[in-house]
Design a protein around this motif. Structure first.
Motif, PDB file in Angstrom:
ATOM      1  N   UNK A 250     -17.795  24.730  44.801  1.00 43.53           N
ATOM      2  CA  UNK A 250     -16.685  24.262  43.976  1.00 43.53           C
ATOM      3  C   UNK A 250     -16.564  25.091  42.702  1.00 43.53           C
ATOM      4  N   UNK A 251     -17.689  25.504  42.135  1.00 42.10           N
ATOM      5  CA  UNK A 251     -17.640  26.356  40.951  1.00 42.10           C
ATOM      6  C   UNK A 251     -16.983  27.689  41.260  1.00 42.10           C
ATOM      7  N   UNK A 252     -17.282  28.238  42.440  1.00 43.87           N
ATOM      8  CA  UNK A 252     -16.659  29.501  42.837  1.00 43.87           C
ATOM      9  C   UNK A 252     -15.154  29.335  43.039  1.00 43.87           C
ATOM     10  N   UNK A 253     -14.772  28.208  43.638  1.00 44.48           N
ATOM     11  CA  UNK A 253     -13.345  27.934  43.829  1.00 44.48           C
ATOM     12  C   UNK A 253     -12.651  27.813  42.478  1.00 44.48           C
ATOM     13  N   UNK A 254     -13.311  27.107  41.545  1.00 43.59           N
ATOM     14  CA  UNK A 254     -12.748  26.943  40.202  1.00 43.59           C
ATOM     15  C   UNK A 254     -12.583  28.290  39.519  1.00 43.59           C
ATOM     16  N   UNK A 255     -13.592  29.151  39.657  1.00 41.74           N
ATOM     17  CA  UNK A 255     -13.512  30.475  39.051  1.00 41.74           C
ATOM     18  C   UNK A 255     -12.375  31.288  39.656  1.00 41.74           C
ATOM     19  N   UNK A 256     -12.197  31.175  40.979  1.00 45.48           N
ATOM     20  CA  UNK A 256     -11.147  31.922  41.674  1.00 45.48           C
ATOM     21  C   UNK A 256      -9.764  31.459  41.229  1.00 45.48           C
ATOM     22  N   UNK A 257      -9.564  30.148  41.165  1.00 44.64           N
ATOM     23  CA  UNK A 257      -8.253  29.636  40.759  1.00 44.64           C
ATOM     24  C   UNK A 257      -7.958  29.972  39.298  1.00 44.64           C
ATOM     25  N   UNK A 258      -9.002  29.962  38.453  1.00 41.96           N
ATOM     26  CA  UNK A 258      -8.808  30.343  37.055  1.00 41.96           C
ATOM     27  C   UNK A 258      -8.398  31.809  36.942  1.00 41.96           C
ATOM     28  N   UNK A 259      -9.013  32.649  37.787  1.00 41.06           N
ATOM     29  CA  UNK A 259      -8.658  34.069  37.795  1.00 41.06           C
ATOM     30  C   UNK A 259      -7.208  34.268  38.213  1.00 41.06           C
ATOM     31  N   UNK A 260      -6.749  33.457  39.170  1.00 38.40           N
ATOM     32  CA  UNK A 260      -5.342  33.536  39.584  1.00 38.40           C
ATOM     33  C   UNK A 260      -4.435  33.198  38.403  1.00 38.40           C
ATOM     34  N   UNK A 261      -4.825  32.157  37.650  1.00 34.48           N
ATOM     35  CA  UNK A 261      -4.053  31.790  36.467  1.00 34.48           C
ATOM     36  C   UNK A 261      -4.021  32.908  35.446  1.00 34.48           C
ATOM     37  N   UNK A 262      -5.098  33.716  35.406  1.00 33.99           N
ATOM     38  CA  UNK A 262      -5.159  34.821  34.457  1.00 33.99           C
ATOM     39  C   UNK A 262      -4.128  35.897  34.721  1.00 33.99           C
ATOM     40  N   UNK A 263      -3.597  35.958  35.960  1.00 34.57           N
ATOM     41  CA  UNK A 263      -2.573  36.958  36.271  1.00 34.57           C
ATOM     42  C   UNK A 263      -1.336  36.755  35.400  1.00 34.57           C
ATOM     43  N   UNK A 264      -0.997  35.487  35.165  1.00 37.03           N
ATOM     44  CA  UNK A 264       0.182  35.213  34.330  1.00 37.03           C
ATOM     45  C   UNK A 264      -0.040  35.683  32.896  1.00 37.03           C
ATOM     46  N   UNK A 265      -1.305  35.645  32.432  1.00 35.00           N
ATOM     47  CA  UNK A 265      -1.593  36.157  31.091  1.00 35.00           C
ATOM     48  C   UNK A 265      -1.453  37.669  31.030  1.00 35.00           C
ATOM     49  N   UNK A 266      -1.803  38.347  32.116  1.00 30.39           N
ATOM     50  CA  UNK A 266      -1.624  39.789  32.156  1.00 30.39           C
ATOM     51  C   UNK A 266      -0.143  40.147  32.053  1.00 30.39           C
ATOM     52  N   UNK A 267       0.686  39.376  32.747  1.00 29.38           N
ATOM     53  CA  UNK A 267       2.131  39.596  32.660  1.00 29.38           C
ATOM     54  C   UNK A 267       2.610  39.364  31.232  1.00 29.38           C
ATOM     55  N   UNK A 268       2.073  38.301  30.601  1.00 30.95           N
ATOM     56  CA  UNK A 268       2.441  38.016  29.215  1.00 30.95           C
ATOM     57  C   UNK A 268       1.980  39.147  28.296  1.00 30.95           C
ATOM     58  N   UNK A 269       0.802  39.723  28.597  1.00 30.36           N
ATOM     59  CA  UNK A 269       0.303  40.829  27.800  1.00 30.36           C
ATOM     60  C   UNK A 269       1.233  42.028  27.853  1.00 30.36           C
ATOM     61  N   UNK A 270       1.766  42.311  29.028  1.00 29.55           N
ATOM     62  CA  UNK A 270       2.734  43.404  29.168  1.00 29.55           C
ATOM     63  C   UNK A 270       3.987  43.113  28.350  1.00 29.55           C
ATOM     64  N   UNK A 271       4.399  41.847  28.349  1.00 27.90           N
ATOM     65  CA  UNK A 271       5.578  41.463  27.570  1.00 27.90           C
ATOM     66  C   UNK A 271       5.333  41.648  26.077  1.00 27.90           C
ATOM     67  N   UNK A 272       4.136  41.261  25.616  1.00 32.68           N
ATOM     68  CA  UNK A 272       3.781  41.453  24.210  1.00 32.68           C
ATOM     69  C   UNK A 272       3.782  42.945  23.865  1.00 32.68           C
ATOM     70  N   UNK A 273       3.238  43.738  24.748  1.00 32.06           N
ATOM     71  CA  UNK A 273       3.196  45.183  24.539  1.00 32.06           C
ATOM     72  C   UNK A 273       4.609  45.740  24.372  1.00 32.06           C
ATOM     73  N   UNK A 274       5.515  45.320  25.250  1.00 35.35           N
ATOM     74  CA  UNK A 274       6.898  45.807  25.180  1.00 35.35           C
ATOM     75  C   UNK A 274       7.571  45.377  23.880  1.00 35.35           C
ATOM     76  N   UNK A 275       7.338  44.120  23.483  1.00 37.05           N
ATOM     77  CA  UNK A 275       7.938  43.624  22.244  1.00 37.05           C
ATOM     78  C   UNK A 275       7.457  44.429  21.049  1.00 37.05           C
ATOM     79  N   UNK A 276       6.154  44.685  20.998  1.00 37.20           N
ATOM     80  CA  UNK A 276       5.601  45.437  19.879  1.00 37.20           C
ATOM     81  C   UNK A 276       6.079  46.892  19.877  1.00 37.20           C
ATOM     82  N   UNK A 277       6.175  47.489  21.052  1.00 38.38           N
ATOM     83  CA  UNK A 277       6.663  48.868  21.130  1.00 38.38           C
ATOM     84  C   UNK A 277       8.116  48.956  20.676  1.00 38.38           C
TER      85      UNK A 277
END
Length: 384
Positions: A250-277
């Protein structure tokens, strides 16, 4: 400081782009935190449900002959093996159990249930009785909570098992999933009744209830030394080990699902980068002006990093609040119990998600800030 003397126009954000970038951070923080909260709550729920069976050592006969792959179904724990187990595990209790299944009739209803044959004196070691008493005669039986609820069984009800009839003397407490026995949808009868009706003398398994959980390994080793000294006669395993494996899964499943959620943060990071540029590009002349009047590169860089920090902090804080609300709803719906949300290991995922969101924002704003700080003032003033 030069930073505080910059005109309002110099620190004005493009509100539409900034809003979208902050919304991306909010979504990313909510995704990471909510996934973490749900995974942690599921782990805690499973641990609580199975922790009551973590004190057992289960002994079953080796299936098949040594050196052969042929599987047999008549392997049993003999009286001689049982006495050896009882002797080496003392003072812990060794409970021999018959296990099987049969067709039963409850009035007009027919179904198939599990059957457990246990000595009446040892039944309280294995289950809790919600209503009624342990069967005192060979024709009595205890009904599992699920079975009793589905077929409206009560103390005194009659149930036909195969060609025999037994009287329900008690209804068991709901136990949930177990690794030793699963009595919720079963009947527990006396060992003598089971042995007589099914003409079986040897036992299907022996469950040792270990009084001190720290002694589990010693108990397992003692049984293996006594019975598997020459040939492998029995297989010994403990429910604690299985519980740990399930929790780890269950801990591994939790870690995997959390990592999936992190993909949306990467997209947000790209958006922040574009805004700052874009912000750097639109303010090149302004950067040239403040650089020409003596503003240091480090101050320019901090100016843009502050903007990214404020954007990330705002999005992370909103995301943290929404994560708590979303986690509460998800845990309530899936587990029917929101209490797991308030455990420290579950709440940890809210600041964890906020911290990741803020870190992603700062990393995304680092290059644009560096680029702004290293612009040539003269070329910046000439920019149209």
């Amino acid at each position: 400081m030069i930073f505080f003397e910059i005109s309002k126009r110099n620190i004005r954000l493009n509100w539409l782009r900034s809003f979208l970038a902050a919304a991306g951070i909010v979504i990313g923080v909510v995704a990471i935190s909510s996934m973490g909260i749900l995974g942690s709550s599921l782990t805690l729920s499973v641990t609580d449900s199975l922790s009551t069976v973590g004190d057992s050592v289960i002994v079953i006969p080796v299936v098949g002959s040594p050196g052969q792959n042929m599987v047999t179904t008549d392997a049993r724990i003999t009286d001689r093996q049982l006495q050896q187990i009882v002797r080496v595990v003392a003072p812990n209790d060794a409970v021999p159990i018959y296990t099987g299944a049969d067709r039963i009739e409850i009035g007009p209803d027919k179904t198939v249930v599990s059957l457990y044959g246990i000595s009446p004196e040892q039944i309280p070691l294995m289950v809790d009785i919600a209503d009624g008493i342990v069967p005192r005669s060979t024709s009595g039986a205890l009904a599992g909570a699920t079975l009793a609820d589905e077929y409206d069984l009560k103390t005194g009800s009659r149930v036909r098992v195969g060609n025999e009839t037994v009287r329900i003397t008690g209804i068991l407490e709901e136990q949930g999933m177990g690794f030793d026995i699963n009595p919720d949808n079963a009947l527990i009868v006396s060992d003598r009744w089971y042995s007589t009706v099914y003409d079986q003398d040897d036992y299907d398994q022996v469950i040792v209830k270990v009084r001190d959980i720290n002694d589990i390994d010693a108990v397992k080793l003692a049984i293996e030394r006594a019975l598997n000294r020459r040939d492998d006669e029995v297989t010994v395993y403990d429910t604690r080990m299985i519980l740990e494996m399930i929790v780890e899964t269950f801990n591994q499943i939790s870690l995997f699902t959390t990592a999936i959620g992190g993909i949306s943060l990467l997209v947000a990071g790209v958006s922040i980068f574009n805004v700052q540029m874009m912000s750097v590009t639109e303010r090149i002349k302004e950067i040239g002006i403040i650089r020409s009047i003596g503003t240091k590169r480090s101050e320019v860089m901090r100016m843009f990093l502050y903007e990214a920090f404020i954007l990330g902090l705002l999005g992370s804080c909103i995301g943290g609040v929404l994560s708590f609300a979303g986690g509460y709803i998800a845990v309530s719906v899936m587990l029917q119990d929101a209490s797991y949300l308030f455990y420290p290991e579950t709440l940890f995922y809210i600041p964890y998600g906020m911290g990741i969101g803020l870190l992603v924002t700062l990393i995304s704003g680092l290059y644009p800030a560096w680029k702004a700080a290293n612009l040539n003032p003269i070329e910046a003033l000439r920019f149209e």
